[in-house]
Each structure stands twice: as C-alpha cells, then as structure tokens.
Design a protein around this motif. Structure first.
Motif, PDB file in Angstrom:
ATOM      1  N   GLU A 517       0.812  -1.219   0.000  1.00 36.06           N
ATOM      2  CA  GLU A 517       0.000   0.000   0.000  1.00 36.06           C
ATOM      3  C   GLU A 517       0.845   1.269   0.000  1.00 36.06           C
ATOM      4  O   GLU A 517       0.439   2.285  -0.579  1.00 36.06           O
ATOM      5  N   LEU A 518       2.030   1.240   0.627  1.00 33.77           N
ATOM      6  CA  LEU A 518       2.842   2.450   0.745  1.00 33.77           C
ATOM      7  C   LEU A 518       4.026   2.463  -0.231  1.00 33.77           C
ATOM      8  O   LEU A 518       4.673   3.507  -0.401  1.00 33.77           O
ATOM      9  N   ARG A 559      -3.763   2.783   3.838  1.00 31.32           N
ATOM     10  CA  ARG A 559      -4.368   3.711   2.874  1.00 31.32           C
ATOM     11  C   ARG A 559      -4.662   5.060   3.535  1.00 31.32           C
ATOM     12  O   ARG A 559      -4.552   6.112   2.889  1.00 31.32           O
ATOM     13  N   ARG A 562      -1.425   6.775   3.546  1.00 31.79           N
ATOM     14  CA  ARG A 562      -1.121   7.210   2.183  1.00 31.79           C
ATOM     15  C   ARG A 562      -1.912   8.466   1.827  1.00 31.79           C
ATOM     16  O   ARG A 562      -1.390   9.392   1.174  1.00 31.79           O
ATOM     17  N   ASP A 563      -3.176   8.520   2.252  1.00 36.18           N
ATOM     18  CA  ASP A 563      -3.991   9.714   1.983  1.00 36.18           C
ATOM     19  C   ASP A 563      -3.443  10.935   2.716  1.00 36.18           C
ATOM     20  O   ASP A 563      -3.438  12.052   2.168  1.00 36.18           O
ATOM     21  N   ALA A 565      -0.332  11.286   3.525  1.00 31.34           N
ATOM     22  CA  ALA A 565       0.914  11.614   2.824  1.00 31.34           C
ATOM     23  C   ALA A 565       0.640  12.483   1.606  1.00 31.34           C
ATOM     24  O   ALA A 565       1.454  13.346   1.245  1.00 31.34           O
ATOM     25  N   ARG A 566      -0.504  12.293   0.993  1.00 31.60           N
ATOM     26  CA  ARG A 566      -0.868  13.112  -0.178  1.00 31.60           C
ATOM     27  C   ARG A 566      -1.028  14.569   0.227  1.00 31.60           C
ATOM     28  O   ARG A 566      -0.570  15.480  -0.492  1.00 31.60           O
ATOM     29  N   TRP A 582      -0.713   8.956  -7.620  1.00 31.34           N
ATOM     30  CA  TRP A 582       0.072   7.982  -6.859  1.00 31.34           C
ATOM     31  C   TRP A 582       0.695   6.944  -7.784  1.00 31.34           C
ATOM     32  O   TRP A 582       0.071   6.462  -8.724  1.00 31.34           O
ATOM     33  N   ARG A 584       3.647   3.577  -7.003  1.00 37.16           N
ATOM     34  CA  ARG A 584       4.169   2.870  -5.835  1.00 37.16           C
ATOM     35  C   ARG A 584       5.316   3.638  -5.173  1.00 37.16           C
ATOM     36  O   ARG A 584       6.357   3.863  -5.759  1.00 37.16           O
ATOM     37  N   TRP A 587       4.057  10.228  -4.351  1.00 33.80           N
ATOM     38  CA  TRP A 587       3.041  11.088  -4.957  1.00 33.80           C
ATOM     39  C   TRP A 587       3.746  12.044  -5.922  1.00 33.80           C
ATOM     40  O   TRP A 587       4.811  12.562  -5.608  1.00 33.80           O
ATOM     41  N   ILE A 599       7.543   8.437  -0.148  1.00 31.85           N
ATOM     42  CA  ILE A 599       6.998   8.284   1.201  1.00 31.85           C
ATOM     43  C   ILE A 599       8.048   8.649   2.244  1.00 31.85           C
ATOM     44  O   ILE A 599       7.746   9.293   3.264  1.00 31.85           O
TER      45      ILE A 599
END
Length: 786
Positions: A517-518, A559, A562-563, A565-566, A582, A584, A587, A599
């Motif tokens: 996921e990250l 997730r 990850r959101d 991180a966006r 995104w 892998r 961003w 990340i």
C-alpha cells in the motif's frame, strides 16, 4: 471469475522474517520468562470424572519447606474467584468447590520455590472424594435418568445446554417428501485435540504498590484475556498488561482462559511474588480445550438423475462439563450453517442440541472456523453416499451440483451470503492434476488383482473472518480488529495489530500488506503484536480471522496514511492535493512526473517544518478499527488416493492433491506452508487421532503414546494448486487460508477409505480409520474380493 495466475501482493515469495530467530533457537516463549524471586505453581487434578468433594486437607503440603502457599476452591471462594465466565457465557470452576465434573479438573494449586517441589507437594494433599455416576456418551446424557452434571446451575434438572436450528424445517420436509432418492447416515466426528508443541502456561507478576498486573501468557487473544481478567479478578483493566510472546502453536487451544492462568494471578497476589505455571503434556491433552465431538445424522434428497435437492441434519454436540466453546454468542453451534456445502439446494434444515458430559470442557475453533469442519465433513460424506446410491461418479455428481459462478454472491438456504466463487474451475483443476480418469482405470485393474485402492473427493466452502460485530461477539465484545500504523521520520514503519501469531507468519505477511500500500520495502515495516500495552484492541486469532479481518485493517490503515501523505506532499510541492497522482512509493504532480515526493521524503517533512494545511496534524500515522461487512468464504477441491492392506486394514495415503482458493494471495510460500500443515492435520484426524474415554470417564488419550499424531512418515508429498477468486468486499480481496486444509482433507481421506472398501460392501467407517476399525468393517460386510 477466478484465475490460476500467481500475482501475489507485497513482493510475493518472501522468506519469513520470524524464521531468523526461530531456526537459531532464539524464540522467546512463556517458559523462557524468568523474573527475580519467581515462584512456580502446580495444579492438583481430580482422578475422578464425577465425584463430590467431601474434604480437602492441605496441611501436610503447607508444611513442605519449599511451599509458600496452597490454594483451594474455598480460598478462591473467599476472594470471589471460585468461578469464572467462559467464552460462551457459561461459568466454570477455577478450583472445584462442590464436586469435580471431569477427570483432570483443577482441585488445588501449590506454589513453591521450583516446579519440582510444587509437583512433589501435590502428593501431600489429601482429598476425600465421593464418586458419582458418570456419563460420557452425549446421547445418554440426554436421558431422563442421566446424572445431572451442572447441578450448580439454578433450576438445572438435565444436561441440555441449548437447542439451535437453522434453515426451514417445513420446506425441507416437503422437498424430502417428493424426492426420488433419500440417503441417510449417522456418523461421528470424534473428539480430537490441537496438541500444540508448546503447552499452556502463564507467568503472573502483581505489583501491590501500583495495583498493576503483568501477565505473560500463551494466549491467542491478548486483549480479550485482559478484559476477562479485569472481570474475573476485579482489577482495573488499564492496570493489566497481557504479553503473548512467541507461541509454539495454538490451533484454537489457546483461545480461552484456563484455571491455571487465574491461579497464577491469585498466587502472585497472595505471595507478593511472580508465579509461573506451565502444564505438562498429559495435562494439556486431558484438561484443555478439545474440538469436534459431534454425533451427526445427515440425510440428502435428490432426483433420480442426480440433482441434489435438500439436506437435513440432526446433531448432538458434546461440550463437556462446562460450555467453554469459543463461538459467537448468537451462534452456539458456530458456523455449522455451512452444512449446505457448496451446492445449489432447494431447502435445508439442521437442528443442534448441546449437552454436558463428564469430559473436559471446550469445543475450540481447532483449525476450523467455528464448526465448519464438522459441517463440511458431513455434507461431503453424504454426497459420496448419494453417488453410491445412484451408481454415479462422485466427481461428476459434484460438478453437476456445485454453485455456478454467475450465482455469486450466493445466499445459502441458511441465510449466509457466500461472497464469491468459481467452484467448477477449482474441481476440474484438481481432477486434471490428479489424472482422475487414469486413476479410476488403475483402480479397476488393481481391484481385479484383489488390491484395495480408494479415490476420495472433498469439496468445501469455509466461512472465516468472524464479524461483523453487530452480529458476532464473544462475551459482549464485538468481533472487530484494529491496526495502528506509524511512519517514522526516516521512512521506517511500525504496524501494531491486535491478532496474535502462533506460526502463521504475521510479521512477514502484514509487513507485505503495508509495503504494497505504501510502496516501501517490507523489511522497513516492523509488525508489533502480542502486547496489550503496544497494540490496539481486538479479538485475536482464531477461526482464520487474521488476514480476513486484521489484514484488512492493515490495508485500510495504510491507505489512511497514504492519503495523509498526499496532503503533506501537496504542502511540500505547493500544489493542490487533487493535482497529485500515486505510483508505488511516491506522490507526483499530474502531468509532471519529475515533480514528486517519496513516502520517505514525505515522512521527514511531516515531522519537520513544512507548513501543513489547517486541521492537519504533524506526523505520518493513523489508526483504524475494521468491522468486516461479511465473512469471507475460501473454498477448495481435494482428491486423495489411499491403499488399504486387506490383511491388516492399515491405510496408506499414497497421493493427495489440494487446490485452494483463498482469494488474493499475499505470500505463496506461507500459503503453501499453511496448506501442508492443515493437510497433515487432516491425515491425523482421519486416520489416528482420538481422545477416548472408558465408562468411568478415564481419559484414554492422555499422552502422545496414546494420542497419535502424524509424522513425516504418515503423509505423502503434497501436490498443491490454486485458483484466485478475490473477495469483493475485502480491501485487498483476501479470504484467508490458515484452516482450509484441515476442513477439506478429512472427508476426502474418509471417502477414499470407504471407496477402497467398496468390494466388501462397506458403506461408512467412522473416524479415525485405524487399522483395527477398518479391518473390523471389512470382516462384517460382504465377502472379500476374489
């Protein structure tokens, strides 16, 4: 639709992280815990299965120079701890006060300087027992004149625990009335035991100054145990820390709380010092949670051309002396609902009666999801009996009746909704791998020579991932699981989970989920489990809940990170978050791939001086509680080939083909290991494992000389395959695999044994199919082949 392509997530076939310490002998188990001033406890157990306690004299034991305390039920009664709640909302004696109700029941607890002195002092305790009539047969326990085992329960005049039904009785009766063919059989799924390598134990350390308790325990459910200890010992829950270190196998045996755990806690409170209790192998086999012990009568209705119409089942479930089964509250018979199997039916009905007997309590989810194993065994034996009645090929009969792919999600006649499946593809693959037609030709040739070769099939649909919480709970605790994820400034991550591994490889697979996921390497993800002070609340590992529930939580919380991180990346790159895409691990700005942040860079910025949008806190972390919308339903097709020695009845498993569908595959190496272990489990249950009792309630399977478990010599080289049909409601499409092989293998093996004995007219053989049992069946049915 399913696929047979291997597309595992999270870097696929990684070797297990945890193996580095295990293969070096550096695992840390409960018995490895050594604390300053630690004392040792031992349990005095009843030699009787049913007896009234007239008196207990502990004075001689108390005089032993190394003994610090001796606890009896009367002592615990004074503390309000004589009885404790079970996972099924029953009550169970911690130390017997009025009478003992099974052989091996806990009567007294000795605390001494070392384990040898504690066990020696047990011999000094004098208990005067008044033997009572014993009942170990579940059907006999329902007779009006049977001795009442739970006479401690107010108004209890019999041994009935519950009566439970599923399906539509009237509709089922109507279908049976018009069916061309009806086949019935009574069969036993005998009492078996998980027999983990590590027995159960605990180290309790009570701090009287702080009023806190630290408990190292062989538990599969640390948080649930903490709540139960708070209820039983009346300690503030926030003052209790439960630590489950490395666990040497559980298989359901370590779900519940045993009296030895409670006695260790009380012992620490009484002596003011840490107390360790570890049971020996005989104690584990005799007195900890068993599994199965179902007497089942099944009937199947069909048309003459082989269309299965309905299934009807009546069950007597032996729960032992206390109802301590780890089942969801609404489902006292667990997920026996799946007795309808993998077939399209017009109607179905089952009735289950639970009873008390003078046997050890329990009924754990032993490598099965809450009674699915018994249900699948029953329906798969019935399908084979129907094929025999119709003189039909068992494979073709199954192919004609399996639920079709376009029928999913499929609502079974008991109300359960199977999420997805492509059953025909899985079965055809198993038949192809085995060379089914060639095997049948070989069987015919061998029979002409008087050789006994059997081919058995088993198809199963399992129900795993207990939840959603609005429908399923244990002791009022909803079956949801949490996850906490923190990405440190350097980009390394730590995932806290609420399930507990006992060999399933959580430290590897959960890291792979987060890595997927990250977009970070799995080795950069540390998975923390087994410590209530370091992990979020959840119901633990059993019933194959890990990937379906906690694995989903890991994906969801990743997730969320990850959101976030966006948003941080948008501040770093001075663009709108909506303008970021995104890939892998990073961003980047839509239309300008060179403008982006990994990340790792985002994590450093999240902890640094970048000005974040209003309402966004510094750091890169999140938490979630995953409440599954439904169970997941893995499935599989198994084929077994056996040879039977006509002179001795010995069964040899020559080949075993297993095709599993666990949805999205995470780590194929771990999946294969889980399947191999489950298949060996199935060989043991089908051919050798049995906890038996004599008429006085003496346990006849109290050692590994008497309770046989399979070794490498008794199992073949497994032939495994797979299909992939993702679960539509799971975040990554995974369904779970840990218990599938144990569910699917016993019926395939028994079907093969009965198929081998067809020349003798043998219709059914109860498990375990030991040489003596098979030989006796051959002697009583028909003439040997010429």
């Amino acid at each position: 639709m399913s696929t047979t392509e291997e597309r595992p997530i999270g870097f696929g076939r990684l070797k297990r992280k945890e193996d580095a310490r295990f293969i070096r002998g550096q695992g840390r188990y409960v018995d490895d815990v050594q604390l300053p001033g630690m004392l040792h406890g031992a349990v005095l157990r009843s030699p009787y299965a049913h007896a009234r306690i007239v008196s207990i004299d502990v004075s001689a034991a108390q005089q032993h120079p190394k003994v610090h305390a001796v606890l009896t039920g009367r002592d615990l009664d004074g503390l309000g701890l004589a009885w404790m709640p079970t996972l099924s909302m029953d009550t169970q004696a911690v130390l017997a006060t009025d009478k003992v109700r099974f052989q091996g029941q806990e009567v007294a607890f000795v605390i001494a300087d070392d384990r040898y002195a504690a066990r020696d002092a047990l011999e000094l305790i004098d208990v005067d027992y008044e033997p009572l009539p014993v009942v170990v047969n579940a059907r006999r326990a329902l007779d009006a004149d049977a001795p009442v085992i739970r006479d401690d329960l107010e108004g209890k005049a019999d041994n009935r625990i519950f009566d439970w039904e599923a399906g539509d009785r009237a509709a089922t009766d109507a279908v049976f009335a018009r069916a061309d063919v009806v086949v019935s059989e009574e069969m036993l799924y005998p009492r078996v035991h998980p027999a983990p390598m590590e027995t159960c134990g605990a180290v309790a350390d009570y701090d009287a100054v702080e009023g806190s308790l630290t408990l190292w325990s062989t538990t599969q459910a640390p948080h649930a145990h903490r709540t139960l200890f708070a209820l039983v010992a009346r300690l503030p829950e926030q003052k209790i820390r439960v630590i489950a270190p490395d666990i040497g196998g559980g298989f359901g045996n370590k779900v519940g709380i045993y009296p030895g755990y409670v006695c260790a806690v009380v012992g620490s409170i009484v002596t003011g010092r840490p107390v360790k209790w570890m049971e020996d192998r005989s104690e584990n086999l005799m007195a900890t949670s068993f599994a199965r012990d179902y007497v089942m009568r099944g009937s199947i209705a069909a048309t003459r051309d082989g269309r299965i119409l309905a299934v009807r089942v009546d069950v007597i479930a032996d729960h032992g002396a206390f109802n301590a089964t780890a089942q969801p509250t609404k489902y006292p018979a667990g997920f026996f609902h799946v007795f309808t199997g993998s077939y399209e039916l017009e109607a179905a009905h089952c009735a289950v009666t639970g009873v008390y007997t003078n046997k050890a309590p329990g009924g754990v989810a032993y490598a099965c999801s809450f009674r699915v194993t018994e249900a699948v065994y029953l329906v798969e034996r019935m399908v084979d009996l129907l094929a025999r009645e119709l003189d039909a090929d068992p494979a073709q009969l199954r192919l004609a009746n399996l639920i079709r792919p376009d029928r999913f999600p499929y609502e079974a006649k008991t109300g359960w909704v199977y999420d997805s499946g492509d059953y025909e593809t899985a079965l055809r693959k198993a038949l192809e791998m085995a060379g089914y037609e060639q095997l049948r030709a070989e069987q015919a040739e061998r029979r002409e020579r008087g050789e006994l070769m059997g081919i058995g099939l088993g198809f199963f649909t399992e129900a795993v991932g207990a939840g959603p919480r609005k429908h399923m709970d244990i002791l009022g605790l909803g079956m949801a699981d949490a996850a906490e994820l923190r990405v440190h400034p350097t980009g390394k991550a730590q995932l806290g989970i609420s399930v507990q591994t006992q060999g399933q490889g959580h430290e590897t697979t959960f890291a792979q989920i987060v890595a997927q996921e990250l977009g970070i390497p799995p080795e950069d993800v540390e998975v923390v489990h087994g410590d209530t002070d370091r992990t979020p609340f959840g119901l633990g590992t059993y019933g194959s809940r890990s990937t379906p529930v906690s694995g989903a939580a890991a994906a969801v919380v990743a997730r969320k990170v990850r959101d976030k991180a966006r948003v941080v990346a948008s501040a770093m790159l001075e663009v709108s978050a909506d303008d970021l895409e995104w890939e892998r691990g990073r961003w980047f700005v839509r239309g300008d791939p060179d403008q982006g942040a990994t990340i790792q860079e985002i994590a450093m910025a999240a902890h640094g001086t970048v000005e974040l949008p209003k309402g966004v806190e510094a750091g890169l972390d999140s938490e979630t509680v995953y409440d599954p919308p439904n169970l997941t339903f893995p499935f599989g097709a198994y084929l077994c080939v056996v040879d039977v020695d006509p002179g001795t009845g010995k069964v040899t498993v020559r080949r075993f083909v297993a095709v599993d569908d666990c949805g999205t595959r995470i780590n194929p190496i771990i999946i294969e290991g889980q399947v191999h272990g489950g298949l060996a489990d199935g060989v043991g249950m089908a051919l050798m494992e049995l906890i038996a009792f004599d008429e006085d309630g003496n346990c006849l399977g109290g050692s590994l000389m008497d309770y046989l478990i399979p070794t490498a010599l008794e199992v073949p080289d497994w032939e495994t395959g797979f299909t992939v049909t993702p679960s539509p409601h799971h975040p990554i499409g995974a369904k779970g695999i840990g218990e599938s092989a144990t569910v699917g293998s016993p019926p395939a093996i028994v079907n093969a044994v009965v198929d081998a004995l067809r020349p003798y007219g043998v219709r059914h053989v109860d498990m375990p199919c030991t040489p003596s049992r098979v030989w006796e069946a051959m002697q009583g049915r028909g003439a040997p082949p010429q």
